[in-house]
Enzyme design. Structure first.
Site, PDB file in Angstrom:
ATOM      1  N   CYS A  11       0.809  -1.214   0.000  1.00 24.37           N
ATOM      2  CA  CYS A  11       0.000   0.000   0.000  1.00 24.37           C
ATOM      3  C   CYS A  11       0.843   1.265   0.000  1.00 24.37           C
ATOM      4  CB  CYS A  11      -0.947  -0.009   1.199  1.00 24.37           C
ATOM      5  SG  CYS A  11      -1.977  -1.489   1.280  1.00 24.37           S
ATOM      6  N   HIS A  62      -2.800   6.672   2.537  1.00 22.79           N
ATOM      7  CA  HIS A  62      -3.358   5.417   2.043  1.00 22.79           C
ATOM      8  C   HIS A  62      -4.753   5.247   2.626  1.00 22.79           C
ATOM      9  CE1 HIS A  62      -4.258   1.322   1.327  1.00 22.79           C
ATOM     10  NE2 HIS A  62      -3.943   0.889   2.537  1.00 22.79           N
ATOM     11  N   ASN A  83     -10.482   0.035   0.214  1.00 18.86           N
ATOM     12  CA  ASN A  83      -9.023   0.003   0.257  1.00 18.86           C
ATOM     13  C   ASN A  83      -8.513  -0.559  -1.067  1.00 18.86           C
ATOM     14  OD1 ASN A  83      -6.332  -0.796   0.611  1.00 18.86           O
ATOM     15  ND2 ASN A  83      -6.617  -1.438   2.723  1.00 18.86           N
TER      16      ASN A  83
END
Length: 321
Positions: A116, A246, A277
């Site tokens: 990520c 993120h 996500n």
């Protein structure tokens, strides 16, 4: 070695699949509910790619938008890098496939896997390459098809993940290039917590994470990393026009940023609510949407901060003075 003017983010683009997966949809698939998901993650919807839609498809669509917005010809691009951890293809790289799709003739092309934190890592690598004169223009992409690595029977993780891509065109033209200047990167990893977020095993692996470990680490470590990234360009968090972390989980984002005491005018990306996500794609998608909506002042400064598998992190202030 000849150096060139400081690179800048010249243009951005993003792409997300058409299919929207709601919390109620998930409740019909696994033991969960809209209320449970919202309370624990803040997520309401996420985008899911079609079975025949690949990471390359997502990446190329976002990259094409960024390249068009930059007003450059494909032949101008000297470096293409794709941050991804979910791509099935190992060789040729997703970056090479994107270059082929966009008719970019001779750029160096490679993929980068830092989970990520991937997009912010790739942005720094491209920034360094342009500063060294290795290219004048670069295409940096974060692209993920996380639905390919989702265990749809695990309610702790399947509610989190989504698909998409975001892209940035960097130009080594100094202020004349417009857009966002790029500050020094703050990056690193804590391999002692490497199992906290993982994709392991023979293909096809599934996404796994130790949720409490990630939450505790992110909420204690990220404030200091944010301060350090700001300090490297002579700013404090109070000077920021925006923050794009993120998009892991809304609870993590809000808890990690609370100690910074950001003023009310600071725009905080909360794209996780609508997109879920999307791993390495989350920072560029969220940034591109904010810029597209005119939610950020021209030029920033905006803190970008990626974190995840490894545990790894990378972040920088763009629009630095």
């Amino acid at each position: 070695m000849t150096t060139t003017p400081a690179p800048r983010i010249r243009a951005l683009g993003h792409h997300q699949p058409e299919r929207v997966l709601t919390n109620d949809d998930l409740a019909a698939m696994v033991d969960t509910s809209d209320e449970w998901i919202r309370r624990r993650t803040g997520i309401t919807t996420r985008r899911i790619a079609a079975p025949d839609e690949s990471v390359t498809d997502l990446a190329a669509a976002a990259a094409a938008k960024a390249l068009a917005a930059a007003g450059l010809d494909p032949a101008d691009i000297g470096l293409v890098t794709v941050a991804t951890c979910s791509a099935v293809d190992r060789c040729p790289s997703i970056a090479a496939q994107v270059a082929g799709r966009l008719a970019i003739p001779s750029a160096v092309a490679f993929d980068l896997n830092n989970g990520c934190a991937g997009f912010c890592t790739a942005l720094a690598v491209a920034d360094h390459a342009l500063r060294a004169g290795a290219a004048r223009h670069a295409l940096v992409i974060g692209a993920e098809k996380m639905s390919d690595v989702t265990d749809w029977t695990d309610r702790r993780t399947c509610v989190l993940l989504g698909d998409g891509a975001g892209a940035a065109v960097l130009s080594a033209g100094g202020a004349a290039a417009g857009g966002f200047g790029i500050g020094p990167v703050v990056w690193g990893s804590d391999p002692t917590r490497g199992d906290a977020v993982r994709l392991q095993g023979a293909w096809q692996p599934t996404f796994e994470q130790e949720g409490q470990t990630v939450f505790r680490w992110a909420t204690t470590a990220l404030p200091d990393l944010a301060r350090e990234a700001c300090a490297r360009v002579g700013l404090t968090p109070a000077d920021l026009a925006g923050v794009v972390t993120h998009q892991a989980n809304l609870r993590i984002i809000e808890a990690a940023l609370r100690p910074l005491g950001l003023p009310e005018h600071t725009v905080v990306a909360r794209d996780v609510v609508d997109s879920g996500n999307t791993s390495a794609a989350s920072v560029p998608i969220a940034l591109a949407k904010l810029v597209e909506r005119g939610a950020l002042p021209t030029g920033g400064p905006v803190l970008l901060l990626g974190f995840g598998g490894g545990l790894s992190w990378a972040g920088q202030v763009v629009g630095a003075p």
